[in-house]
Write a protein that holds these residues in place. Structure first.
Motif, mmCIF file in Angstrom:
data_model
loop_
_atom_site.group_PDB
_atom_site.id
_atom_site.type_symbol
_atom_site.label_atom_id
_atom_site.label_comp_id
_atom_site.label_asym_id
_atom_site.label_seq_id
_atom_site.Cartn_x
_atom_site.Cartn_y
_atom_site.Cartn_z
ATOM 1 N N PRO A 114 0.835 -1.210 0.000
ATOM 2 C CA PRO A 114 0.000 0.000 0.000
ATOM 3 C C PRO A 114 0.868 1.258 0.000
ATOM 4 C CG PRO A 114 -0.758 -1.577 1.647
ATOM 5 C CD PRO A 114 0.569 -2.071 1.164
ATOM 6 N N ALA A 115 0.603 2.151 -0.939
ATOM 7 C CA ALA A 115 1.456 3.325 -1.084
ATOM 8 C C ALA A 115 1.388 4.238 0.136
ATOM 9 C CB ALA A 115 1.063 4.098 -2.337
ATOM 10 N N ASP A 116 0.235 4.302 0.803
ATOM 11 C CA ASP A 116 0.100 5.275 1.898
ATOM 12 C C ASP A 116 1.064 4.989 3.041
ATOM 13 O OD1 ASP A 116 -1.266 2.974 2.593
ATOM 14 O OD2 ASP A 116 -3.110 3.988 3.216
ATOM 15 N N THR A 117 1.265 3.722 3.377
ATOM 16 C CA THR A 117 2.210 3.396 4.447
ATOM 17 C C THR A 117 3.624 3.172 3.924
ATOM 18 O OG1 THR A 117 1.496 1.087 4.263
ATOM 19 C CG2 THR A 117 0.499 2.428 6.005
ATOM 20 N N LEU A 118 3.749 2.781 2.667
ATOM 21 C CA LEU A 118 5.065 2.510 2.097
ATOM 22 C C LEU A 118 5.962 3.749 2.127
ATOM 23 C CD1 LEU A 118 7.299 1.180 0.515
ATOM 24 C CD2 LEU A 118 5.858 1.217 -1.519
ATOM 25 N N PHE A 119 5.417 4.901 1.763
ATOM 26 C CA PHE A 119 6.255 6.095 1.730
ATOM 27 C C PHE A 119 6.690 6.517 3.126
ATOM 28 C CE2 PHE A 119 4.509 6.449 -2.552
ATOM 29 C CZ PHE A 119 5.658 6.782 -3.250
ATOM 30 N N PHE A 120 5.855 6.275 4.121
ATOM 31 C CA PHE A 120 6.265 6.532 5.499
ATOM 32 C C PHE A 120 7.450 5.640 5.867
ATOM 33 C CE2 PHE A 120 6.064 4.982 9.888
ATOM 34 C CZ PHE A 120 6.346 6.156 10.563
ATOM 35 N N ARG A 121 7.342 4.364 5.529
ATOM 36 C CA ARG A 121 8.418 3.429 5.854
ATOM 37 C C ARG A 121 9.706 3.790 5.116
ATOM 38 N NH1 ARG A 121 6.687 -2.510 4.733
ATOM 39 N NH2 ARG A 121 8.758 -2.822 5.656
ATOM 40 N N ALA A 122 9.579 4.178 3.844
ATOM 41 C CA ALA A 122 10.765 4.559 3.077
ATOM 42 C C ALA A 122 11.422 5.802 3.671
ATOM 43 C CB ALA A 122 10.387 4.800 1.619
ATOM 44 N N GLY A 123 10.593 6.759 4.108
ATOM 45 C CA GLY A 123 11.135 7.986 4.689
ATOM 46 C C GLY A 123 11.899 7.756 5.975
ATOM 47 N N ARG A 124 11.537 6.719 6.717
ATOM 48 C CA ARG A 124 12.258 6.439 7.960
ATOM 49 C C ARG A 124 13.475 5.540 7.729
ATOM 50 N NH1 ARG A 124 8.028 2.319 11.076
ATOM 51 N NH2 ARG A 124 8.577 0.445 9.880
ATOM 52 N N GLY A 125 13.673 5.119 6.441
ATOM 53 C CA GLY A 125 14.900 4.399 6.111
ATOM 54 C C GLY A 125 14.768 2.918 5.859
ATOM 55 N N ASP A 126 13.540 2.396 5.753
ATOM 56 C CA ASP A 126 13.367 0.958 5.538
ATOM 57 C C ASP A 126 13.782 0.518 4.140
ATOM 58 O OD1 ASP A 126 12.292 1.096 8.056
ATOM 59 O OD2 ASP A 126 10.332 0.255 7.522
ATOM 60 N N PHE A 127 13.727 1.425 3.155
ATOM 61 C CA PHE A 127 13.998 1.063 1.757
ATOM 62 C C PHE A 127 14.919 2.088 1.105
ATOM 63 C CE2 PHE A 127 9.621 -0.412 2.705
ATOM 64 C CZ PHE A 127 9.845 -1.786 2.624
ATOM 65 N N ASP A 128 15.668 1.630 0.117
ATOM 66 C CA ASP A 128 16.532 2.508 -0.668
ATOM 67 C C ASP A 128 15.825 3.065 -1.892
ATOM 68 O OD1 ASP A 128 19.027 2.057 0.859
ATOM 69 O OD2 ASP A 128 18.798 -0.009 0.120
ATOM 70 N N LEU A 129 14.778 2.382 -2.354
ATOM 71 C CA LEU A 129 14.082 2.814 -3.560
ATOM 72 C C LEU A 129 12.618 2.407 -3.485
ATOM 73 C CD1 LEU A 129 14.283 3.994 -6.489
ATOM 74 C CD2 LEU A 129 14.699 1.646 -7.268
#
Length: 333
Positions: free
Chosen positions: A250-265
């Motif tokens: 889900p994009a709504d939570t994915l971007f939060f997770r990416a912003g905190r450093g869970d993903f590189d891309l």
């Protein structure tokens, strides 16, 4: 000792927008000289007008014909002057002349990049309507650069602090985007992003893929199985190749997770899905990288801002960051 800083070509963009102003402000910023040897491809008269309205007397504008004449001296802006912009062109108003000029600046920069005379292209913003009025029917920089370099397919990657987003589709309507998304395109997009991160010395990039529907379809509750049909096969194929990849999420939570450093891309499926989160972080923070070209291209992640053009208040920080990232990519190319 030879100068190891890469040579970067900065295209002036739409002369009626804020491009000339942010370029002048960038040349007044010591960081520009730290990162690269920069040369502008544009119109020297227009840049002089921007300098004068800004009152930046520390920057001398030097019109040149070829890059061989560039001196790369602090405080001096070398401009390959195409002399396409009339002196009386107003700021902040749509102009076919400015649209054609923006195209011609890019075309010259691509020639220089292909010849190996510049290591990267860094673009100031253009206006799509003006570009079309000037006779060049491209949705934007990304598609124009693909055409000029003879590359069939490229991707747009936006980079902001703590977030990188690559787009499967960009400048098309949402209905057309959903039609266009298919496993092969998704896989090629992810591969382009993966290869770019590897070149940036990220050895095992953590990649997360957005769904199309709310909650990534929630097992068929939303949509018509687009995730299973269009996205999952690409993810499975890339996992089989050893990529560290999750999704569709889900994009709504994915971007939060990416912003905190869970993903590189993050892999976004369509324009606004990826652009929105990046631009919330601030237009001065984002950089646009065209992925898949034979030449390196970075850009500001904002438009021509006709509403403030000519007022001297445009922020140059996105251009400085785009130049920095272009120089970094050129040094590793």
């Amino acid at each position: 000792m030879s100068d190891q800083r890469p040579v970067i070509g900065i295209t002036m963009g739409d002369a009626a927008g804020i491009g000339p102003e942010i370029i002048v402000k960038s040349y007044a910023n010591p960081d520009l000289y730290r990162y690269a040897r920069a040369v502008v491809i544009g119109d020297a008269g227009r840049l002089a007008k921007a300098r004068d309205l800004l009152g930046v007397q520390s920057v001398q504008i030097r019109a040149i014909e070829t890059i061989d004449e560039a001196q790369f001296v602090p405080g001096v802006m070398d401009c390959i002057d195409l002399r396409l912009i009339p002196d009386d062109l107003p700021f902040g108003k749509l102009s076919a002349i400015a649209g054609d000029g923006a195209y011609q600046f890019i075309a010259r920069a691509v020639e220089l990049a292909k010849q190996g005379r510049i290591g990267a292209i860094c673009t100031a913003p253009l206006n799509k309507e003006a570009l079309h009025a000037g006779g060049h029917k491209f949705p934007g920089h990304t598609e124009m650069l693909a055409h000029l370099t003879g590359v069939e397919e490229v991707s747009m990657m936006l980079v902001a602090p703590n977030l990188r987003v690559i787009h499967v589709t960009t400048h098309i309507g949402i209905i057309d985007a959903i039609r266009k998304i298919e496993p092969g395109l998704v896989q090629r997009t992810i591969e382009r992003g993966y290869n770019t991160l590897r070149k940036a010395q990220i050895q095992n990039p953590r990649i997360a893929v957005c769904g199309i529907n709310p909650h990534a379809g929630e097992n068929g509750l939303f949509g018509y199985g687009e995730e299973e049909e269009k996205i999952v096969p690409a993810i499975e194929a890339l996992r089989a190749q050893g990529l560290n990849i999750e999704g569709p999420l889900p994009a709504d939570t994915l971007f939060f997770r990416a912003g905190r450093g869970d993903f590189d891309l993050v892999v976004a499926m369509y324009h606004d899905q990826g652009h929105g989160p990046v631009k919330v972080m601030g237009l001065e923070a984002g950089v646009n990288i065209t992925v898949g070209l034979d030449v390196i291209r970075t850009s500001v992640d904002h438009g021509t801002a006709f509403d403030i053009a000519g007022k001297g208040i445009a922020d140059e920080r996105s251009l400085i960051e785009a130049l920095r990232q272009g120089a970094e990519l050129a040094s590793r190319h």
